[in-house]
Design a protein around this motif. Structure first.
Motif, mmCIF file in Angstrom:
data_model
loop_
_atom_site.group_PDB
_atom_site.id
_atom_site.type_symbol
_atom_site.label_atom_id
_atom_site.label_comp_id
_atom_site.label_asym_id
_atom_site.label_seq_id
_atom_site.Cartn_x
_atom_site.Cartn_y
_atom_site.Cartn_z
ATOM 1 N N ALA A 18 0.832 -1.209 0.000
ATOM 2 C CA ALA A 18 0.000 0.000 0.000
ATOM 3 C C ALA A 18 0.862 1.253 0.000
ATOM 4 N N VAL A 19 0.594 2.151 -0.940
ATOM 5 C CA VAL A 19 1.160 3.496 -0.903
ATOM 6 C C VAL A 19 0.033 4.406 -0.426
ATOM 7 N N ILE A 20 0.085 4.793 0.849
ATOM 8 C CA ILE A 20 -0.954 5.622 1.460
ATOM 9 C C ILE A 20 -0.472 7.064 1.447
ATOM 10 N N VAL A 21 -1.183 7.918 0.736
ATOM 11 C CA VAL A 21 -0.763 9.310 0.532
ATOM 12 C C VAL A 21 -1.684 10.254 1.294
ATOM 13 N N SER A 22 -1.088 11.253 1.908
ATOM 14 C CA SER A 22 -1.846 12.323 2.549
ATOM 15 C C SER A 22 -1.061 13.622 2.393
ATOM 16 N N HIS A 29 2.857 13.366 1.656
ATOM 17 C CA HIS A 29 3.497 12.414 2.549
ATOM 18 C C HIS A 29 2.977 10.998 2.296
ATOM 19 N N VAL A 30 3.814 10.019 2.630
ATOM 20 C CA VAL A 30 3.415 8.619 2.557
ATOM 21 C C VAL A 30 3.575 8.001 3.938
ATOM 22 N N ARG A 31 2.701 7.035 4.222
ATOM 23 C CA ARG A 31 2.721 6.358 5.521
ATOM 24 C C ARG A 31 3.708 5.195 5.473
ATOM 25 N N LEU A 32 4.588 5.150 6.458
ATOM 26 C CA LEU A 32 5.568 4.080 6.576
ATOM 27 C C LEU A 32 5.246 3.218 7.792
ATOM 28 N N LEU A 33 5.985 2.142 7.941
ATOM 29 C CA LEU A 33 5.855 1.275 9.097
ATOM 30 C C LEU A 33 7.069 1.403 10.002
ATOM 31 N N ARG A 34 6.843 1.262 11.282
ATOM 32 C CA ARG A 34 7.965 1.000 12.162
ATOM 33 C C ARG A 34 8.480 -0.399 11.860
ATOM 34 N N SER A 35 9.700 -0.652 12.222
ATOM 35 C CA SER A 35 10.270 -1.965 11.924
ATOM 36 C C SER A 35 9.536 -3.084 12.645
ATOM 37 N N ASN A 36 8.830 -2.745 13.725
ATOM 38 C CA ASN A 36 8.163 -3.805 14.485
ATOM 39 C C ASN A 36 6.661 -3.871 14.230
ATOM 40 N N GLU A 37 6.165 -3.128 13.252
ATOM 41 C CA GLU A 37 4.722 -3.113 13.000
ATOM 42 C C GLU A 37 4.315 -4.256 12.071
ATOM 43 N N ASN A 38 4.456 -5.483 12.565
ATOM 44 C CA ASN A 38 4.057 -6.667 11.807
ATOM 45 C C ASN A 38 4.742 -6.754 10.448
ATOM 46 N N VAL A 51 9.955 1.267 5.041
ATOM 47 C CA VAL A 51 9.053 0.212 4.600
ATOM 48 C C VAL A 51 7.640 0.759 4.392
ATOM 49 N N LEU A 52 7.041 0.425 3.258
ATOM 50 C CA LEU A 52 5.627 0.704 3.030
ATOM 51 C C LEU A 52 4.786 -0.383 3.699
ATOM 52 N N PRO A 53 3.545 -0.080 4.073
ATOM 53 C CA PRO A 53 2.679 -1.133 4.621
ATOM 54 C C PRO A 53 2.525 -2.278 3.620
ATOM 55 N N LEU A 127 6.101 8.562 11.278
ATOM 56 C CA LEU A 127 5.625 7.516 10.392
ATOM 57 C C LEU A 127 5.105 8.053 9.070
ATOM 58 N N TRP A 128 4.888 9.339 8.987
ATOM 59 C CA TRP A 128 4.547 9.982 7.717
ATOM 60 C C TRP A 128 5.797 10.694 7.211
ATOM 61 N N ARG A 129 6.173 10.426 5.960
ATOM 62 C CA ARG A 129 7.375 11.040 5.400
ATOM 63 C C ARG A 129 7.057 11.741 4.088
#
Length: 323
Positions: A18-22, A29-38, A51-53, A127-129
């Motif tokens: 998923a490329v989540i844009v806001s 910006h795009v939403r990224l994951l923390r390294s530990n977010e599944n 990492v993208l979701p 988490l938004w970059r």
């Protein structure tokens, strides 16, 4: 999901990206994951990149690919997404390094999602970059980016000259001319993927582990081929805003025309002529006045507008930019 025979070389694992844009502070910006977010369970152990979701497609749990994507996004980001469209299926050999040590071929179905940004919830900082962090050469709002002439074009020229033969040299030159708008060729804001792929092939981005240039200048690397997926999404969105009103998926319920213009500029990476933009919006009947006036920090108070959803069934060509 993994399908195939017992021989892992013939297996295929299906994933969802998923490329989540806001829009945050008039920046895309795009939403990224923390390294530990599944995500760790699906990444190579030595992954150090953004990492993208994403997650695997489970046919026994997911009725459709899109429902699987929405499920992963909600689980990993705790955010529901509205507007979603499928981008492309990414299945090149070697896109996941685990394939080279006997793992299955990883095939990912990429999606573009547009959401209206809300204030950060607790724990969401960072988490938004800004997407220009990954593609700094794509932002022309303040003029031609310096790194094009300082870094990219000299490096591409060297790469072109290093071609094995004259035919390959000609082919490389033509690609560089078209994608980077050299000579009399105009710059096309939609060729984001083509430009990134050319830089990748020339080993000028961090994903290729080159030491020839300061890779931070040429954008921040991402996990696996996630920067390629992001480039595909940016190019798709830049093209789509020219003929469909998807930009309003990123806008609050009410806005000024200047706010709308700034969002379109942020997405396209270029400045627009104020009066021409407003004439285009008026001609297409995309917005209507709310009757409310909002005070501004600078300048006169500005009228508030809302998107006219009725226009979706009234007209076909509904873009907010001229091609």
């Amino acid at each position: 999901m993994t399908v195939g025979t017992e021989d892992t070389r013939s297996q295929i694992s299906i994933g969802l990206n998923a490329v989540i844009v806001s829009i945050i502070d008039q920046q895309p910006h795009v939403r990224l994951l923390r390294s530990n977010e599944n995500a760790d369970q699906f990444l190579p152990e030595d992954n150090q990149f953004d990492v993208l979701p994403f997650g695997p497609f489970y046919p026994e749990q997911h009725r459709t690919l899109e429902s699987g994507l929405r499920s992963w996004v909600e689980e990993q980001t705790h955010q529901e997404i509205g507007y979603v469209e499928q981008l492309y299926t990414f299945g090149d050999a070697g896109r996941d390094p685990r394939e080279q040590i006997g793992g299955p071929r990883m095939v990912s179905v990429g999606y573009l999602a547009l959401v209206q940004y809300k204030d950060r919830a607790a724990g969401e900082d960072g988490l938004w970059r800004d997407w220009y962090r990954y593609f700094p050469w794509e932002d022309w709002r303040e003029g031609r980016p310096d790194l094009l002439d300082r870094d990219i074009l000299p490096a591409l020229t060297k790469w072109i000259r290093q071609a094995d033969n004259s035919a390959q040299q000609k082919e490389r030159q033509e690609r560089a001319t078209i994608t980077f708008g050299l000579g009399e060729t105009p710059w096309s804001d939609e060729l984001v993927l083509e430009r990134f792929e050319l830089l990748y092939e020339a080993s000028l981005v961090g994903e290729t582990q080159t030491e020839a240039l300061d890779i931070k200048r040429l954008g921040i690397p991402m996990a696996l081929d996630h920067r390629r997926i992001l480039a595909t999404a940016i190019g798709r969105l830049r093209g789509k805003i020219k003929y469909r009103p998807v930009v309003f998926e990123l806008m609050p319920p009410t806005f000024t025309l200047l706010q709308l213009q700034r969002v379109v500029e942020a997405l396209s990476g270029s400045r627009l002529h104020k009066q021409n933009f407003r004439r285009l919006i008026e001609k297409k009947g995309l917005v209507e006045a709310t009757g409310q006036i909002v005070a501004q920090v600078k300048g006169r108070p500005a009228a508030q507008f809302r998107f006219r959803r009725e226009v979706l069934i009234e007209r076909q060509a509904l873009g907010v930019r001229q091609s």
